[in-house]
Scaffold this active site. Structure first.
Site, PDB file in Angstrom:
ATOM      1  N   GLY A 173     -17.733 -17.790   1.076  1.00  9.38           N
ATOM      2  CA  GLY A 173     -16.399 -18.222   0.644  1.00  9.38           C
ATOM      3  C   GLY A 173     -16.356 -19.696   0.259  1.00  9.38           C
ATOM      4  O   GLY A 173     -17.395 -20.372   0.185  1.00  9.38           O
ATOM      5  N   TYR A 174     -15.152 -20.156   0.015  1.00  7.84           N
ATOM      6  CA  TYR A 174     -14.961 -21.521  -0.506  1.00  7.84           C
ATOM      7  C   TYR A 174     -15.519 -22.583   0.459  1.00  7.84           C
ATOM      8  O   TYR A 174     -16.457 -23.311   0.128  1.00  7.84           O
ATOM      9  CB  TYR A 174     -13.460 -21.728  -0.769  1.00  7.84           C
ATOM     10  CG  TYR A 174     -13.065 -23.127  -1.155  1.00  7.84           C
ATOM     11  CD1 TYR A 174     -13.799 -23.861  -2.091  1.00  7.84           C
ATOM     12  CD2 TYR A 174     -11.928 -23.719  -0.598  1.00  7.84           C
ATOM     13  CE1 TYR A 174     -13.411 -25.142  -2.449  1.00  7.84           C
ATOM     14  CE2 TYR A 174     -11.532 -24.988  -0.957  1.00  7.84           C
ATOM     15  CZ  TYR A 174     -12.276 -25.704  -1.875  1.00  7.84           C
ATOM     16  OH  TYR A 174     -11.894 -26.967  -2.231  1.00  7.84           O
TER      17      TYR A 174
ATOM     18  N   ASP B 150     -21.213 -11.947   5.532  1.00  9.70           N
ATOM     19  CA  ASP B 150     -19.970 -11.895   4.755  1.00  9.70           C
ATOM     20  C   ASP B 150     -19.771 -10.471   4.262  1.00  9.70           C
ATOM     21  O   ASP B 150     -20.748  -9.770   3.969  1.00  9.70           O
ATOM     22  CB  ASP B 150     -20.070 -12.872   3.560  1.00  9.70           C
ATOM     23  CG  ASP B 150     -18.712 -13.330   3.048  1.00  9.70           C
ATOM     24  OD1 ASP B 150     -17.925 -12.448   2.637  1.00  9.70           O
ATOM     25  OD2 ASP B 150     -18.434 -14.539   3.056  1.00  9.70           O
TER      26      ASP B 150
ATOM     27  N   ASN C  19     -13.471 -11.568  -0.247  1.00 11.29           N
ATOM     28  CA  ASN C  19     -12.812 -12.613  -1.040  1.00 11.29           C
ATOM     29  C   ASN C  19     -13.843 -13.583  -1.622  1.00 11.29           C
ATOM     30  O   ASN C  19     -13.584 -14.782  -1.718  1.00 11.29           O
ATOM     31  CB  ASN C  19     -11.804 -13.381  -0.166  1.00 11.29           C
ATOM     32  CG  ASN C  19     -10.833 -14.188  -1.007  1.00 11.29           C
ATOM     33  OD1 ASN C  19     -10.410 -13.736  -2.075  1.00 11.29           O
ATOM     34  ND2 ASN C  19     -10.478 -15.373  -0.555  1.00 11.29           N
TER      35      ASN C  19
ATOM     36  N   PHE D  87     -16.216 -18.888   9.669  1.00 12.46           N
ATOM     37  CA  PHE D  87     -15.244 -19.065   8.589  1.00 12.46           C
ATOM     38  C   PHE D  87     -14.566 -17.758   8.195  1.00 12.46           C
ATOM     39  O   PHE D  87     -13.531 -17.780   7.528  1.00 12.46           O
ATOM     40  CB  PHE D  87     -15.943 -19.605   7.326  1.00 12.46           C
ATOM     41  CG  PHE D  87     -16.579 -20.949   7.476  1.00 12.46           C
ATOM     42  CD1 PHE D  87     -15.838 -22.101   7.311  1.00 12.46           C
ATOM     43  CD2 PHE D  87     -17.928 -21.076   7.785  1.00 12.46           C
ATOM     44  CE1 PHE D  87     -16.425 -23.356   7.433  1.00 12.46           C
ATOM     45  CE2 PHE D  87     -18.528 -22.322   7.909  1.00 12.46           C
ATOM     46  CZ  PHE D  87     -17.771 -23.467   7.738  1.00 12.46           C
TER      47      PHE D  87
ATOM     48  N   SER E 234      -6.646 -24.296  11.538  1.00 14.84           N
ATOM     49  CA  SER E 234      -5.853 -24.825  10.438  1.00 14.84           C
ATOM     50  C   SER E 234      -4.722 -25.683  10.982  1.00 14.84           C
ATOM     51  O   SER E 234      -4.184 -25.411  12.072  1.00 14.84           O
ATOM     52  CB  SER E 234      -5.267 -23.648   9.650  1.00 14.84           C
ATOM     53  OG  SER E 234      -4.262 -24.101   8.777  1.00 14.84           O
TER      54      SER E 234
ATOM     55  N   TYR F 138      -0.233 -15.633   9.801  1.00 13.31           N
ATOM     56  CA  TYR F 138      -1.547 -16.275   9.620  1.00 13.31           C
ATOM     57  C   TYR F 138      -1.738 -17.385  10.647  1.00 13.31           C
ATOM     58  O   TYR F 138      -2.755 -17.449  11.352  1.00 13.31           O
ATOM     59  CB  TYR F 138      -1.665 -16.825   8.195  1.00 13.31           C
ATOM     60  CG  TYR F 138      -2.809 -17.793   8.012  1.00 13.31           C
ATOM     61  CD1 TYR F 138      -4.126 -17.361   8.089  1.00 13.31           C
ATOM     62  CD2 TYR F 138      -2.572 -19.159   7.775  1.00 13.31           C
ATOM     63  CE1 TYR F 138      -5.185 -18.262   7.934  1.00 13.31           C
ATOM     64  CE2 TYR F 138      -3.621 -20.058   7.609  1.00 13.31           C
ATOM     65  CZ  TYR F 138      -4.924 -19.602   7.691  1.00 13.31           C
ATOM     66  OH  TYR F 138      -5.956 -20.498   7.547  1.00 13.31           O
TER      67      TYR F 138
ATOM     68  N   LYS G 149      -4.421 -17.889  14.022  1.00  7.16           N
ATOM     69  CA  LYS G 149      -5.277 -19.058  14.288  1.00  7.16           C
ATOM     70  C   LYS G 149      -4.989 -19.631  15.680  1.00  7.16           C
ATOM     71  O   LYS G 149      -5.897 -20.009  16.406  1.00  7.16           O
ATOM     72  CB  LYS G 149      -5.063 -20.135  13.220  1.00  7.16           C
ATOM     73  CG  LYS G 149      -5.581 -19.741  11.841  1.00  7.16           C
ATOM     74  CD  LYS G 149      -7.092 -19.685  11.808  1.00  7.16           C
ATOM     75  CE  LYS G 149      -7.634 -19.316  10.459  1.00  7.16           C
ATOM     76  NZ  LYS G 149      -9.067 -19.074  10.440  1.00  7.16           N
TER      77      LYS G 149
ATOM     78  N   ASN H 179      -2.002 -22.029  -3.987  1.00  5.34           N
ATOM     79  CA  ASN H 179      -2.095 -23.421  -3.554  1.00  5.34           C
ATOM     80  C   ASN H 179      -2.081 -24.375  -4.747  1.00  5.34           C
ATOM     81  O   ASN H 179      -2.430 -24.007  -5.873  1.00  5.34           O
ATOM     82  CB  ASN H 179      -3.349 -23.626  -2.709  1.00  5.34           C
ATOM     83  CG  ASN H 179      -3.306 -22.796  -1.440  1.00  5.34           C
ATOM     84  OD1 ASN H 179      -4.135 -21.921  -1.249  1.00  5.34           O
ATOM     85  ND2 ASN H 179      -2.325 -23.036  -0.602  1.00  5.34           N
TER      86      ASN H 179
ATOM     87  N   ARG I 253       1.075 -33.953   1.311  1.00  4.37           N
ATOM     88  CA  ARG I 253       0.059 -33.306   2.157  1.00  4.37           C
ATOM     89  C   ARG I 253      -1.178 -34.177   2.253  1.00  4.37           C
ATOM     90  O   ARG I 253      -1.378 -35.095   1.452  1.00  4.37           O
ATOM     91  CB  ARG I 253      -0.365 -31.949   1.551  1.00  4.37           C
ATOM     92  CG  ARG I 253       0.731 -30.902   1.472  1.00  4.37           C
ATOM     93  CD  ARG I 253       1.147 -30.392   2.850  1.00  4.37           C
ATOM     94  NE  ARG I 253       2.120 -29.312   2.711  1.00  4.37           N
ATOM     95  CZ  ARG I 253       3.438 -29.490   2.576  1.00  4.37           C
ATOM     96  NH1 ARG I 253       3.964 -30.715   2.540  1.00  4.37           N
ATOM     97  NH2 ARG I 253       4.243 -28.444   2.464  1.00  4.37           N
TER      98      ARG I 253
ATOM     99  N   GLY J 147       9.498 -21.774   3.653  1.00  7.12           N
ATOM    100  CA  GLY J 147       8.413 -21.989   4.616  1.00  7.12           C
ATOM    101  C   GLY J 147       7.719 -23.327   4.462  1.00  7.12           C
ATOM    102  O   GLY J 147       6.926 -23.716   5.319  1.00  7.12           O
TER     103      GLY J 147
END
Ligand code: NAD
Ligand code: UD1
Length: 340
Positions: free
Chosen positions: A12-13, A33, A37, A82, A126, A150, A154, A200, A232, A296
């Site tokens: 992933g990223y 993995d 995604n 991850f 996160s 979500y 976490k 995002n 942010r 949100g």
């Protein structure tokens, strides 16, 4: 022999960038993995950057027998976890899927680690665990009160890992609270490749600049911030990856402990500042409309990054112009991501 690190979600990223940083620091990543995604292409690119092809196990992190055979395959020094789902909006519509992949996935992993006697774990948490704290600079000791499924997965995982660390000696666990990871490896070979229309800011801005999307919608121009747009803490993904290596080194060199660290720059950037920086980096216009606030969202938050600096001796090296330049290099070279 180079120490082997199991990287769940390593295609992933964030995981693919962590693979690069680990290889360059003398570790050997072993990626697990399920490609829900991501694509195997990211790992081929990791090999192009580093000259090392990470070993790969295609499996779901909830699959106990797959995990057992990974841990039996040879010595594994540590795990970076991850793998998981990360879209806030989707988590409100499919909460059980989020609890299954994130919470049950981590439970399966922790049990397999316990069976194998591997007790070194770096977990991707996160800043979303803080919820809506009503202050801007967020310190690790703030009370956590996440406001969506979500974020709750976490926070529950963080608590589960704390209980585990307290229950038996020997666990070295880091809970890393990322702020907003953006940007790409400076080679432009790996980067963020969201499926569908991005949620995002940064991937949306990149896709507008490259002509894949028409205009950006700026969610709110009336926030109580200097220019009215949301603020942010955007952290370059390679700084984040380096932060993982620093965390792992620290964990392995110190007595067993449970560590909780913000990974951020300690600085806030507004949406308009980000648009201007991206325009400078790309030489392209990023047309936008200011629209209603997104439900949100909060006005502003950034990391109190002092604990990570103090404990790890690590701080971010790259700024907004660097991350826009690298995001643009990735976007331009891969306008359709890994798919073309
Ligand atoms: P990503 O979706 O790019 O990477 C996650 C990887 O995990 C993907 O390769 C996916 O295929 C894999 N995966 C998902 N469920 C799996 C399962 N059940 N079994 C095996 N593999 C599975 O996301 P990312 O941006 O790289 O995020 C990595 C981690 O960091 C996630 O846990 C995420 O919640 C956390 N995080 C990300 C951000 C962010 O903005 N990117 C911010 C804070 C925290
Ligand atoms: C979001 C998640 C957060 C997650 C983080 C990962 C929500 C509510 N929160 O945070 O849990 O950890 O991503 O990076 O989804 N913006 C626009 N237009 C857009 C997109 C965003 O104006 O098209 C604004 C937002 O209002 C915000 C800023 O850009 O002010 C950043 O948004 P985004 O990139 O989605 O990140 P967060 O909302 O901080």
């Amino acid at each position: 022999m180079q120490p082997v690190v199991l990287i769940t979600g390593g295609a992933g990223y964030v995981g693919s960038h962590a693979c690069v940083a680990l290889i360059e620091s003398g570790y050997l990543p072993l990626v697990l993995d399920n490609f829900s995604n991501s694509s195997v292409e990211s790992l081929r690119r990791v090999a192009r950057i580093t000259g090392v092809q990470p070993q790969l196990v295609e499996a779901d992190v909830r699959d106990a027998s797959a995990l057992d055979s990974v841990f039996r395959s040879g010595p594994i020094h540590a795990v970076m976890h991850f793998a998981g789902l990360k879209a806030v909006g989707e988590s409100t519509v499919q909460p059980l899927r989020y609890y299954a992949h994130n919470l049950a996935g981590t439970l399966a992993l922790a049990k397999a680690m316990q069976r194998a006697g591997v007790r070194n774990l770096v977990f991707s948490s996160s800043a979303t665990v803080y919820g809506e704290p009503g202050i801007e600079q967020l310190h690790e000791d703030l009370r956590c009160d996440p406001v969506n499924p979500y974020g709750r997965t976490k926070w529950m995982i963080e608590q589960m890992l704390a209980d585990l660390a307290a229950s038996e000696p020997g666990w070295r666990i880091a809970r890393l609270r990322y702020f907003n990871p953006v940007g790409a490896h400076a080679s432009g070979l790996i980067g963020e490749d969201p499926r569908g229309v991005p949620n995002n800011l940064m991937p949306y801005v990149s896709q507008v600049a490259v002509g894949r999307l028409d205009r950006l919608r700026v969610f709110g121009g009336d926030w109580p911030t200097p220019d009215g747009t949301g603020v942010r803490d955007y952290i370059h993904v390679m700084d984040l990856a380096d932060g993982h290596v620093a965390t792992l080194r620290h964990l392995l060199a110190t007595p067993p402990q449970l560590l909780t660290l913000n990974l951020g720059t300690g600085r806030g950037t507004s949406v308009l500042e980000m648009i201007r920086a991206f325009e400078r980096a790309s030489g392209r216009a990023v047309p936008y409309d200011v629209v209603d606030r997104r439900p949100g969202d909060i006005a502003a938050c950034w990391a109190d990054a002092t604990r990570a600096a103090h404990v790890l001796g690590w701080r971010t090296q790259r700024g907004i112009d660097d991350l826009c330049r690298d995001a643009w290099r990735w976007q331009q070279a891969n306008p359709r991501g890994y798919g073309g």
